[in-house]
Structure formats: structure tokens, C-alpha cells
Design a protein around this motif. Structure first.
Motif, PDB file in Angstrom:
ATOM      1  N   VAL A   7     -21.198  13.970  28.754  1.00 40.35           N
ATOM      2  CA  VAL A   7     -22.358  14.628  28.765  1.00 40.35           C
ATOM      3  C   VAL A   7     -23.599  14.761  28.850  1.00 40.35           C
ATOM      4  N   HIS A   8     -24.388  14.793  29.519  1.00 43.54           N
ATOM      5  CA  HIS A   8     -25.274  14.440  29.830  1.00 43.54           C
ATOM      6  C   HIS A   8     -26.841  15.574  29.472  1.00 43.54           C
ATOM      7  N   PHE A   9     -27.405  14.586  29.148  1.00 40.11           N
ATOM      8  CA  PHE A   9     -29.149  15.701  28.556  1.00 40.11           C
ATOM      9  C   PHE A   9     -30.258  15.410  29.205  1.00 40.11           C
ATOM     10  N   ASP A  20     -34.888   3.755  21.488  1.00 41.79           N
ATOM     11  CA  ASP A  20     -34.745   4.531  20.316  1.00 41.79           C
ATOM     12  C   ASP A  20     -35.944   4.868  19.553  1.00 41.79           C
ATOM     13  N   GLU A  21     -35.675   6.508  20.106  1.00 42.22           N
ATOM     14  CA  GLU A  21     -37.045   6.781  19.221  1.00 42.22           C
ATOM     15  C   GLU A  21     -36.734   7.925  18.123  1.00 42.22           C
ATOM     16  N   ALA A  31     -25.524   6.547  25.000  1.00 43.06           N
ATOM     17  CA  ALA A  31     -26.632   6.270  25.829  1.00 43.06           C
ATOM     18  C   ALA A  31     -27.679   7.095  25.510  1.00 43.06           C
ATOM     19  N   ALA A  32     -29.171   6.048  25.283  1.00 47.41           N
ATOM     20  CA  ALA A  32     -30.543   6.698  25.206  1.00 47.41           C
ATOM     21  C   ALA A  32     -31.517   6.122  25.815  1.00 47.41           C
ATOM     22  N   ARG A  43     -33.047  10.249  29.283  1.00 49.44           N
ATOM     23  CA  ARG A  43     -32.135  11.344  29.371  1.00 49.44           C
ATOM     24  C   ARG A  43     -30.917  10.352  27.723  1.00 49.44           C
ATOM     25  N   PHE A  44     -30.065  11.448  27.371  1.00 50.36           N
ATOM     26  CA  PHE A  44     -29.302  11.027  26.340  1.00 50.36           C
ATOM     27  C   PHE A  44     -27.530  11.344  26.989  1.00 50.36           C
ATOM     28  N   THR A  45     -26.970  10.610  26.602  1.00 48.73           N
ATOM     29  CA  THR A  45     -25.045  11.201  26.456  1.00 48.73           C
ATOM     30  C   THR A  45     -24.544  10.639  25.716  1.00 48.73           C
ATOM     31  N   LEU A  46     -23.458  11.817  25.610  1.00 43.74           N
ATOM     32  CA  LEU A  46     -22.520  12.077  24.358  1.00 43.74           C
ATOM     33  C   LEU A  46     -20.869  12.129  24.983  1.00 43.74           C
TER      34      LEU A  46
END
Length: 312
Positions: A298-300, A250-251, A278-279, A283-286
Motif C-alpha cells: 500500500v503506497h502513500f 529517513d525523516e 520503502a520511504a 512516498r511511503f510503502t507498507l
């Protein structure tokens, strides 16, 4: 394994990067050709807003940005490696430079008036106008290099790449790595998409020889797939998304389960909205819902993207 579906178009440089990685990994894949400019309704059905090219679909998981796609393909098939054991950090740093600084210098050089005219030779005038308007919207707020400055920078970068190739076949050794694939695609655009601008490559014959070695890797084995079929495959696989990494970094002070948006920092800032599920460190995941695609993850990558809490 669930099919690898690459959403791309033939003249997209970042798509060429990923196509070659798929060839290098000897991965079979499905090819969905998408529009080069907006509107892209089938793309948005899967990504929720992200409109850059390419993106990779694996079932109901959608991976945005070529840097993350390379990481995913490495996880799926670790050999041959994209990230050399002794140069994992260096290969990523060089690739990041190539995907940003080198790419924008090359494209500013490539798409000066002579190059742009060559690219749209034989096309109706409205095609060039629509492409220009689309890319102007994507690059709103960005500082663009002027042609003369771009040419000088591009020549310097080509000389530096030539120096890296002294005594070896690829940038970091005798085998290609992620740095090679990232550095190759803007040069590929010069040579193949706007060959009228290709004389700039003649001063570095070792770079041209390296480009030939890269091109020889090929794109591997692939089959055509329609966008409709890809969206249906997502809907069918919606309950079988890849397991999420449970590590939470968590940033932002935004807990998992929050409604958020994610957008690129600069080029192509269209946001994707969804639930943050997910974080991780990288990566992040929505999680989002679509009428046609169903439930999609959706992953970034973290680098190059901005996470924000959704407006109340």
C-alpha cells in the motif's frame, strides 16, 4: 501491463479527477464501484484502513490519494505529460492548492443546506443522515468554512482561475496538466452534482468554456469489475508487486522493516498498519497481509500523510 483497477464511485469529485486523467492518458482501465460511506469491507481488505476515494490497484500494489495516482499514471505512460517540462514545480503547487484550499471552499459552498437538499432529492431521509454522519466523522477536528465565507472565497478563486486562462486554453498553457485536472473536479461537483448551486459559475464564462474542454477529454475505455474480482486479482498477483525504490530517506528515525501506521493529516484519518518497506523522497510503502487479498503493498504520498511507529 497489469490491469489498472480504479476503485471509485460516480459522484466522487476526486474520482472524476482521476477518471479524466485516465482518459487523457488514453489508458484502458477496470472500474470497481465502492460505497460512498462506511462500512467498506472490500476497500479495507485492500488498503488496510484507508477509506478515502478513489484508490488505484495495479496487481497487488494499491496507490492511495489522487496526487500519488497521477504520479503513477505519469510513470506508466509519460505522454501526454501531466507535468509540463518547464512548469513541473508550478503545476504541482497549483494542483496541491486546488486539491485542498479550492476543494474545501467549493464543497463548503456546494453542501450548504440548499445544495445538500438537492444532492439527496428523492433519496430516503436516512441516506442524507448517514452521509452527514460519515463525513462528520471523517472531518473531525477540521475547521470548516461557513457558507457565506465559502461563497466569497469560491468566487475569488473562480476569478483567479479565469485570469490564468487569459490567452490560453488551459491553466498553464495550450495543453492540460495536473493543475487543470485538480482544479476541475470541485467545479465539476458544483455543475453536475448540485446544479442548483451552479449559478456561481456564470460570472466567469471563460471558466465555463474551460470546463467544457476538460469534460470533452472523457474517461477513456473501461470495463466493469466486481470488488470480489479485484481482491482475487490482488491475491493472484501478490508475488508480483512492482519493484520498490531502494532509495531510503529517513525523516522519522524509523528504519525499514519497522511496524508502522500511516494516516492522512486531516480529512479521513483512519490509519493503515503494516511493515515499512520503502520511504523515498515522495512516498511511503507498507507491506501488509489480508486473508482475502494476500500480500499487499500500500503506497502513500509523503505530503499530506503522517508516519508513526506502531504502538508496542
Amino acid at each position: 501491463m497489469t490491469d489498472l483497477i480504479l476503485h471509485h464511485y460516480p459522484t466522487s469529485p476526486f474520482s472524476e479527477k482521476v477518471r479524466l486523467v485516465l482518459g487523457y492518458k488514453q489508458q484502458a482501465w477496470k472500474s470497481v464501484i465502492i460505497p460512498a460511506i462506511m462500512p467498506k469491507p472490500d476497500v479495507v481488505a485492500l488498503t488496510g484502513g484507508y477509506r478515502k476515494t478513489p484508490f488505484l490497484q495495479v496487481g497487488a500494489d494499491v496507490y492511495c490519494d489522487s496526487a500519488l495516482i497521477c504520479e503513477v499514471l505519469e510513470q506508466l505512460r509519460p505522454t501526454p505529460p501531466l507535468y509540463p517540462e518547464n512548469d513541473k514545480g508550478l503545476s504541482r503547487i497549483v494542483a496541491q492548492w486546488a486539491d485542498s484550499t479550492l476543494f474545501w471552499a467549493a464543497m463548503a459552498y456546494n453542501l450548504q443546506p440548499k445544495g445538500a437538499a438537492s444532492m439527496f432529492e428523492g433519496a430516503p431521509p436516512e441516506a442524507a443522515k448517514a452521509f452527514g454522519a460519515d463525513r462528520a466523522a471523517m472531518s473531525s477536528g477540521m475547521t470548516r468554512l461557513r457558507p457565506g465565507d465559502a461563497a466569497a472565497a469560491y468566487k475569488s478563486y473562480l476569478r483567479r482561475i479565469a485570469s490564468m486562462l487569459e490567452g490560453q486554453n488551459f491553466l498553464l498553457g495550450q495543453a492540460p496538466c495536473v493543475a487543470d485536472f485538480a482544479a476541475y473536479h470541485p467545479l465539476w461537483f458544483t455543475a453536475k452534482r448540485v446544479p442548483v448551486m451552479g449559478d456561481i459559475l456564470n460570472a466567469t464564462p471563460s471558466v465555463q468554456a474551460w470546463m467544457a474542454r476538460m469534460a470533452a477529454i472523457g474517461h477513456g475505455s473501461f470495463e466493469k469489475l466486481s470488488a470480489t474480482e479485484a481482491i482475487a486479482a490482488c491475491a493472484d498477483a501478490a508475488r508480483a508487486t512492482a519493484p520498490l525504490d531502494t532509495f531510503f530517506q529517513d525523516e522519522h528515525g524509523i528504519p525499514l522493516g519497522s511496524e508502522v501506521t500511516i494516516a492522512a493529516e486531516t480529512f479521513g484519518q483512519e490509519a493503515t498498519a503494516g511493515t515499512l518497506v520503502a520511504a523515498t523522497r515522495t512516498r511511503f510503502t507498507l507491506k501488509r497481509m489480508d486473508e482475502r487479498a494476500g500480500t499487499v503493498h500500500v503506497h502513500f504520498p509523503r505530503i499530506g500523510y503522517v508516519l508513526k511507529a506502531a504502538q508496542a
